[in-house]
Scaffold this motif. Structure first.
Motif, PDB file in Angstrom:
ATOM      1  N   UNK A 355       0.993  -1.306  -0.182  1.00 12.22           N
ATOM      2  CA  UNK A 355       0.114  -0.055   0.133  1.00 12.22           C
ATOM      3  C   UNK A 355       0.691   1.065  -0.226  1.00 12.22           C
ATOM      4  N   UNK A 356       1.135   1.782  -1.114  1.00 10.95           N
ATOM      5  CA  UNK A 356       1.783   2.958  -1.650  1.00 10.95           C
ATOM      6  C   UNK A 356       1.094   4.546  -1.072  1.00 10.95           C
ATOM      7  N   UNK A 357       1.345   5.263  -0.072  1.00 10.70           N
ATOM      8  CA  UNK A 357       0.513   6.677   0.077  1.00 10.70           C
ATOM      9  C   UNK A 357       1.660   8.092  -1.039  1.00 10.70           C
ATOM     10  N   UNK A 358       0.931   8.567  -1.653  1.00 12.30           N
ATOM     11  CA  UNK A 358       1.625   9.679  -2.147  1.00 12.30           C
ATOM     12  C   UNK A 358       1.711  11.237  -1.104  1.00 12.30           C
ATOM     13  N   UNK A 359       2.603  11.950  -0.633  1.00 15.45           N
ATOM     14  CA  UNK A 359       2.672  13.148   0.665  1.00 15.45           C
ATOM     15  C   UNK A 359       1.608  13.877  -0.844  1.00 15.45           C
ATOM     16  N   UNK A 360       0.594  14.433   0.143  1.00 12.08           N
ATOM     17  CA  UNK A 360       0.633  15.949  -0.671  1.00 12.08           C
ATOM     18  C   UNK A 360       0.151  17.527  -0.134  1.00 12.08           C
ATOM     19  N   UNK A 361       1.232  17.808   0.394  1.00 10.22           N
ATOM     20  CA  UNK A 361       0.793  19.235   1.386  1.00 10.22           C
ATOM     21  C   UNK A 361       0.452  19.993   1.268  1.00 10.22           C
ATOM     22  N   UNK A 362      -0.190  20.269   0.198  1.00 12.09           N
ATOM     23  CA  UNK A 362      -0.874  20.930   0.117  1.00 12.09           C
ATOM     24  C   UNK A 362      -1.849  21.224   0.393  1.00 12.09           C
ATOM     25  N   UNK A 363      -2.960  19.445   1.098  1.00  9.23           N
ATOM     26  CA  UNK A 363      -3.777  18.909   1.551  1.00  9.23           C
ATOM     27  C   UNK A 363      -3.486  19.017   2.995  1.00  9.23           C
ATOM     28  N   UNK A 364      -2.548  18.610   2.915  1.00  8.73           N
ATOM     29  CA  UNK A 364      -1.998  19.010   4.815  1.00  8.73           C
ATOM     30  C   UNK A 364      -1.081  17.679   4.770  1.00  8.73           C
ATOM     31  N   UNK A 365      -1.221  16.562   3.667  1.00  9.10           N
ATOM     32  CA  UNK A 365      -0.926  15.156   3.747  1.00  9.10           C
ATOM     33  C   UNK A 365       0.621  14.789   3.315  1.00  9.10           C
TER      34      UNK A 365
END
Length: 556
Positions: A355-365
């Motif tokens: 299970x791979x998650x992508x970091x997304x700083x714009x939405x706080x991830x």
């Protein structure tokens, strides 16, 4: 049926000539993809070199071998075979004599291609053998003469206006052809990155091949805007915004070959600089045994990642192969009974069953937010793309202390400075000591080309460097330079490693805030093989050169 028999004979032949063993042949046949040719698969495994493959075919089939590097090719014959056909079948027309056409082929047993050629040209086909890279290089040299046409058309292009907005999206536009050509050239030269450097009066296109940058072409300054606009459109970026950095991805298929590009733009004083990292999906390494670990290191590394808990960190500068090592480790640990979750920025290669998650700083991830969420997902193994700040470090440490195996990367110079870096980030020494299992520092060095490798006398300076590390050397290897390695003497890269195993003594030293020099002294006694030592061992084995090792590590 005839072809299948001939195909099989190539494997048998390589076994008979003693170049590969029966076991290696079986392994290659088991691992190769359905549409991959056996010759290519054996080369990819690294069991033989291009040159050895050619010599066997030459000997068995009685077909001559040509080197196209300085071959006087008749430009007229290239008009007889279309570019698409030449690149698809890896053939290069050389000359015609009477009713015969001489062509160089990477696979002289491809009877379908020979029949197709005979029917389309009306000539009898004579075949010569050349290496795959040689043919690719030559076809581009002779077929890509539309460079000048592209340049002429682009001379008229000024700054982007409404009309030219269409240029950037029209598939037939010269700018589109130019960008596709730049990408294709990079993939063929096995580049890892493409740099578009905007300067005061010109735009430089540079490729990073085997770790070193070289200028591919220089474009006039007025092409800068339209070139960057085209790349931004391909990567789904905002083409009106040029004052802030942007990141995106491009997925393209170049000559039947899927390529994934990671795009990053950066505003500089002369316009935006663009760097594209090429993720060649076909060439990713998924096997720990192929990463170049020496016998002692592979044993230590496997022991570290097979522990149920603890943190294993991989360190090194950008482009030192950390991701490959992480992915190979995950591949080794990937089994039905474990839940592996990763949080990455960006997800480079998609792995099945993970299970791979992508970091997304714009939405706080962020890494920290992703990591917190992961821990509620009942994971066994967690991989964090990078530990950049104290918050991520702290959650990673706590995760490892609550019974998870955590794999991650940090940007530090060597394995021992990683310990001080974690404490600098604000982690308590006792937390670092109790959670850290081990640190792997790694660098990539260029590998000597196997086709022009020659044994030479070691210089006095080399003997001195070896003596300083307690080793003796009399002869070393160098690549003389040949068409296969583009006259550089190097082809491909390999990793050198340093593994610091955090044992009870080092744990106590960390808790007592001992200095890195004290930890280093103990590590030397405990038999740690440092980067420089592993590098010099690889020089002794004839895999790389002393200059290459000293380019990436200091010999203190």
């Amino acid at each position: 049926m005839k072809m299948a028999k001939t195909r099989k004979r190539l494997g048998d032949l390589l076994v008979e000539s003693g170049l590969i063993s029966e076991k290696q042949l079986k392994q290659t046949l088991a691992e190769k993809s359905a549409n991959q040719k056996l010759g290519d698969a054996i080369l990819q495994q690294g069991f033989i070199t291009d040159q050895q493959l050619i010599e066997v075919l030459e000997f068995q089939l009685g077909i001559p071998h040509v080197s196209l590097y300085r071959y006087p090719i008749d430009p007229q014959v290239t008009k007889m075979i279309p570019k698409e056909m030449a690149t698809r079948n890896l053939i290069m027309p050389l000359k015609k004599e009477g009713d015969k056409l001489l062509v160089a082929m990477a696979d002289p047993m491809d009877y379908y291609a020979i029949d197709e050629l005979r029917l389309s040209t009306g000539f009898q086909i004579d075949v010569a053998i050349a290496t795959k890279d040689d043919i690719i290089r030559t076809t581009h040299k002779y077929y890509d003469t539309d460079d000048d046409a592209v340049d002429e058309l682009l001379d008229d292009l000024g700054v982007i206006n409404e009309k030219e907005q269409d240029e950037v999206t029209n598939e037939e536009a010269p700018i589109v052809k130019l960008v596709n050509q730049l990408l294709l050239r990079a993939v063929q030269q096995r580049a890892s990155d493409i740099h578009i450097d905007t300067q005061e009066t010109r735009v430089l296109i540079r490729y990073r091949v085997d770790g070193l940058l070289k200028t591919e072409r220089i474009l006039p300054k007025h092409m800068q805007n339209i070139l960057i606009a085209r790349i931004k459109i391909m990567a789904n970026l905002d083409i009106t915004e040029s004052r802030v950095p942007q990141d995106g991805r491009i997925k393209v298929s170049l000559e039947f070959h899927p390529v994934d590009l990671r795009v990053s733009t950066l505003p500089t004083v002369y316009g935006e600089k663009v760097v594209m990292r090429i993720l060649d999906l076909g060439a990713s390494i998924n096997d720990i045994d192929k990463l170049g670990f020496n016998k002692i290191h592979i044993k230590r590394f496997n022991e570290m990642i097979e522990k149920p808990t603890g943190i294993v960190l991989i360190t090194g500068p950008t482009g030192s192969g950390k991701s490959s090592t992480l992915y190979a480790s995950l591949n080794r640990l990937n089994a039905e009974e474990v839940n592996i979750i990763t949080v990455e920025d960006p997800v480079e290669y998609q792995l099945e069953g993970i299970n791979q998650i992508q970091v997304n700083a714009k939405v706080g991830m962020t890494f920290a937010a992703g990591l917190r969420a992961i821990l509620r997902q009942d994971p066994d193994i967690v991989m964090v793309g990078e530990i950049r700040d104290a918050e991520t470090a702290e959650i990673a440490v706590r995760a490892s202390l609550t019974g998870h195996l955590v794999l991650s990367t940090v940007h530090t110079n060597d394995s021992i400075s990683t310990v001080t870096r974690l404490i600098d980030m604000g982690l308590e020494p006792f937390l670092v000591a109790s959670s850290l299992s081990g640190v792997v520092a790694q660098r990539l060095v260029r590998r000597i080309c196997r086709d022009c490798k020659a044994e030479v006398e070691a210089t006095e300076r080399e003997k001195m460097i070896f003596a300083k590390r307690g080793m003796k050397v009399t002869t070393v290897f160098r690549g003389k330079g040949c068409p296969i390695c583009n006259m550089t003497g190097y082809k491909g890269r390999l990793a050198i490693h340093e593994i610091l195993v955090i044992d009870e003594t080092i744990k106590k030293m960390i808790m007592n805030n001992r200095s890195s020099s004290e930890i280093k002294e103990y590590a030397i006694k405990a038999g740690t093989i440092f980067l420089i030592d592993d590098g010099l061992l690889k020089v002794k084995q004839g895999l790389s050169t002393t200059e290459e090792i000293l380019r990436v590590v200091t010999s203190d």
